[in-house]
Design an enzyme around this catalytic site. Structure first.
Site, PDB file in Angstrom:
ATOM      1  N   CYS A 121       6.097  12.344 -35.013  1.00  0.00           N
ATOM      2  CA  CYS A 121       7.468  11.826 -34.924  1.00  0.00           C
ATOM      3  C   CYS A 121       7.760  11.111 -33.606  1.00  0.00           C
ATOM      4  O   CYS A 121       8.544  10.163 -33.587  1.00  0.00           O
ATOM      5  CB  CYS A 121       8.485  12.937 -35.171  1.00  0.00           C
ATOM      6  SG  CYS A 121       8.398  14.320 -34.017  1.00  0.00           S
ATOM      7  N   CYS A 129       7.887  12.369 -39.445  1.00  0.00           N
ATOM      8  CA  CYS A 129       6.666  13.106 -39.109  1.00  0.00           C
ATOM      9  C   CYS A 129       5.464  12.736 -39.961  1.00  0.00           C
ATOM     10  O   CYS A 129       4.501  13.499 -40.058  1.00  0.00           O
ATOM     11  CB  CYS A 129       6.931  14.609 -39.219  1.00  0.00           C
ATOM     12  SG  CYS A 129       8.274  15.188 -38.154  1.00  0.00           S
ATOM     13  N   LYS A 194      10.027  26.366 -39.973  1.00  0.00           N
ATOM     14  CA  LYS A 194      10.780  25.398 -39.168  1.00  0.00           C
ATOM     15  C   LYS A 194      11.947  24.876 -40.005  1.00  0.00           C
ATOM     16  O   LYS A 194      11.748  24.195 -41.013  1.00  0.00           O
ATOM     17  CB  LYS A 194       9.867  24.262 -38.730  1.00  0.00           C
ATOM     18  CG  LYS A 194      10.551  23.239 -37.817  1.00  0.00           C
ATOM     19  CD  LYS A 194       9.550  22.173 -37.396  1.00  0.00           C
ATOM     20  CE  LYS A 194      10.169  21.145 -36.466  1.00  0.00           C
ATOM     21  NZ  LYS A 194       9.188  20.102 -36.076  1.00  0.00           N
ATOM     22  N   ARG A 204      15.606  15.666 -29.285  1.00  0.00           N
ATOM     23  CA  ARG A 204      15.343  14.302 -29.730  1.00  0.00           C
ATOM     24  C   ARG A 204      15.647  13.288 -28.644  1.00  0.00           C
ATOM     25  O   ARG A 204      15.087  12.202 -28.623  1.00  0.00           O
ATOM     26  CB  ARG A 204      16.110  14.029 -31.023  1.00  0.00           C
ATOM     27  CG  ARG A 204      15.533  14.860 -32.173  1.00  0.00           C
ATOM     28  CD  ARG A 204      16.347  14.839 -33.430  1.00  0.00           C
ATOM     29  NE  ARG A 204      15.743  15.731 -34.430  1.00  0.00           N
ATOM     30  CZ  ARG A 204      16.291  16.050 -35.582  1.00  0.00           C
ATOM     31  NH1 ARG A 204      17.468  15.544 -35.911  1.00  0.00           N
ATOM     32  NH2 ARG A 204      15.679  16.874 -36.417  1.00  0.00           N
ATOM     33  N   ARG A 216      15.339  15.040 -41.993  1.00  0.00           N
ATOM     34  CA  ARG A 216      14.054  15.696 -42.263  1.00  0.00           C
ATOM     35  C   ARG A 216      14.190  16.833 -43.273  1.00  0.00           C
ATOM     36  O   ARG A 216      13.342  17.724 -43.328  1.00  0.00           O
ATOM     37  CB  ARG A 216      13.464  16.211 -40.944  1.00  0.00           C
ATOM     38  CG  ARG A 216      13.136  15.080 -39.965  1.00  0.00           C
ATOM     39  CD  ARG A 216      12.430  15.579 -38.720  1.00  0.00           C
ATOM     40  NE  ARG A 216      12.014  14.444 -37.892  1.00  0.00           N
ATOM     41  CZ  ARG A 216      12.326  14.286 -36.622  1.00  0.00           C
ATOM     42  NH1 ARG A 216      13.053  15.187 -35.998  1.00  0.00           N
ATOM     43  NH2 ARG A 216      11.916  13.223 -35.957  1.00  0.00           N
ATOM     44  N   GLU A 232       6.474  30.284 -46.901  1.00  0.00           N
ATOM     45  CA  GLU A 232       5.855  29.344 -45.953  1.00  0.00           C
ATOM     46  C   GLU A 232       4.883  30.072 -45.026  1.00  0.00           C
ATOM     47  O   GLU A 232       3.763  29.606 -44.781  1.00  0.00           O
ATOM     48  CB  GLU A 232       6.944  28.645 -45.133  1.00  0.00           C
ATOM     49  CG  GLU A 232       7.779  27.637 -45.901  1.00  0.00           C
ATOM     50  CD  GLU A 232       7.079  26.297 -46.055  1.00  0.00           C
ATOM     51  OE1 GLU A 232       5.938  26.153 -45.575  1.00  0.00           O
ATOM     52  OE2 GLU A 232       7.682  25.393 -46.667  1.00  0.00           O
ATOM     53  N   LYS A 247      11.254  28.676 -35.850  1.00  0.00           N
ATOM     54  CA  LYS A 247      12.034  27.711 -35.088  1.00  0.00           C
ATOM     55  C   LYS A 247      13.225  27.260 -35.928  1.00  0.00           C
ATOM     56  O   LYS A 247      13.039  26.848 -37.068  1.00  0.00           O
ATOM     57  CB  LYS A 247      11.151  26.512 -34.734  1.00  0.00           C
ATOM     58  CG  LYS A 247      11.844  25.415 -33.947  1.00  0.00           C
ATOM     59  CD  LYS A 247      10.908  24.234 -33.707  1.00  0.00           C
ATOM     60  CE  LYS A 247      11.617  23.149 -32.898  1.00  0.00           C
ATOM     61  NZ  LYS A 247      10.759  21.964 -32.695  1.00  0.00           N
TER      62      LYS A 247
END
Length: 324
Positions: A121, A129, A194, A204, A216, A232, A247
């Site tokens: 990214c 990404c 995430k 950013r 995203r 995940e 995160k």
């Protein structure tokens, strides 16, 4: 005599409270994120993150000396290139900014673990990404580029590869690529859980990675979901992850605890930019005791189950812990 429990017996002095303390925050727990930029004599403070800087390579040695003097054991490297393109080729360029930074740090010291953020990214002209097809990130077409990035970082000397792209299968492909390239002993610290969080805004600014269109949410997780996080994390473990990152951290303590209870690998909490900036802003305005707030916050992340904490407060915390 009253018929109740005397819990205060174990709180009646500083030495008693220290004696029975259940959760200990240590400098060894900390990872400091570092933004390296192409250019000369650059040390630019991030406007939304007071105390955090983008630095060019001619300032890197001084930065590393400070981290070593504080006993901070690890850095997480992000690169900010001058030029970007549709496929983020600077991410896997052997002469890319992160690859140069890794080699420079390794030439200087072997006492600092280098974690390389493995994503595109910061290097793509569109800020996403992966590769864009039909207005969205093409999962499978993006994976080979992430693998190339991971291998180039390992070749430069990275100790840990930390893929943050949230593509399906990213851990499996990167693990396979590293093994085939002879880096079977380089661990993968996966950004396994995430979320598509509003807490990333200041980052950013620091990484110059704001998406140029859309968001995203098709690849990062919905903040409302808890069970999905378990799926995940389990997938990444099965694909070969050696660490699991959650995160952000502060609003996701329940997820940190769930991941800790379900898996035996080290769990990493990422105390993200928005969490940092809110505390800094309140401290600058004199509304809070910054030291007390930060130490309480990071201790709570460890109490929730984190073994390692990525935090922009690492330098401050290392200094405060020496004072105690």
């Amino acid at each position: 005599m009253a018929d109740f429990k005397r819990h205060r017996r174990l709180r009646n002095s500083p030495v008693m409270r220290s004696f029975v303390k259940e959760t200990i925050l240590k400098t060894d727990d900390l990872v400091y994120p570092l933004f390296v930029v192409e250019g000369d004599n650059d040390r630019n403070e991030v406007s939304s993150m007071p105390g955090v800087f983008q630095i060019s390579l001619d300032h890197l040695d001084k930065e590393i000396d400070e981290l070593l003097s504080l006993g901070i054991p690890s850095v997480l490297l992000f690169g900010v290139p001058l030029d970007k393109d549709e496929t983020g080729s600077g991410a896997y360029d052997q002469e890319g900014i992160v690859q140069k930074a890794i080699r420079q740090i390794k030439q200087k010291t072997s006492d600092l673990l280098i974690i390389a953020d493995t994503c595109l990214c910061e290097y793509t002209s569109h800020g996403h990404c992966g590769v864009i097809h039909n207005g969205d990130v093409d999962n499978d077409a993006s994976l080979p580029l992430h693998v190339k990035t991971a291998i180039s970082q390992a070749e430069a000397g990275a100790d840990i590869i930390a893929p943050s792209n949230m593509m399906d299968g990213f851990v499996a492909e990167i693990r396979k690529g590293l093994d085939e390239a002879g880096f079977e002993n380089v661990p993968v610290m996966s950004y396994a859980v995430k979320y598509a969080s509003a807490f990333y805004g200041p980052f950013r600014d620091a990484a110059d990675s704001t998406p140029q269109f859309g968001d995203r949410k098709t690849y990062q997780m919905d903040p409302a979901n808890r069970l999905e996080a378990m799926r995940e994390a389990q997938s990444d473990i099965e694909e070969g992850a050696d660490f699991l990152i959650v995160k952000p951290a502060l609003s996701y303590m329940d997820i940190i605890r769930d991941v800790r209870n379900s898996h035996q690998v080290p769990v990493v909490a990422y105390n993200v930019s928005g969490e940092y900036s809110m505390v800094k802003a309140a401290s600058i305005n004199g509304w809070i005791d910054e030291k007390a707030i930060v130490l309480e916050k990071l201790t709570s992340m460890k109490r929730a189950g984190a073994d390692i904490i990525i935090t922009y407060f690492a330098k401050d915390v290392a200094k405060w812990l020496r004072e105690e």
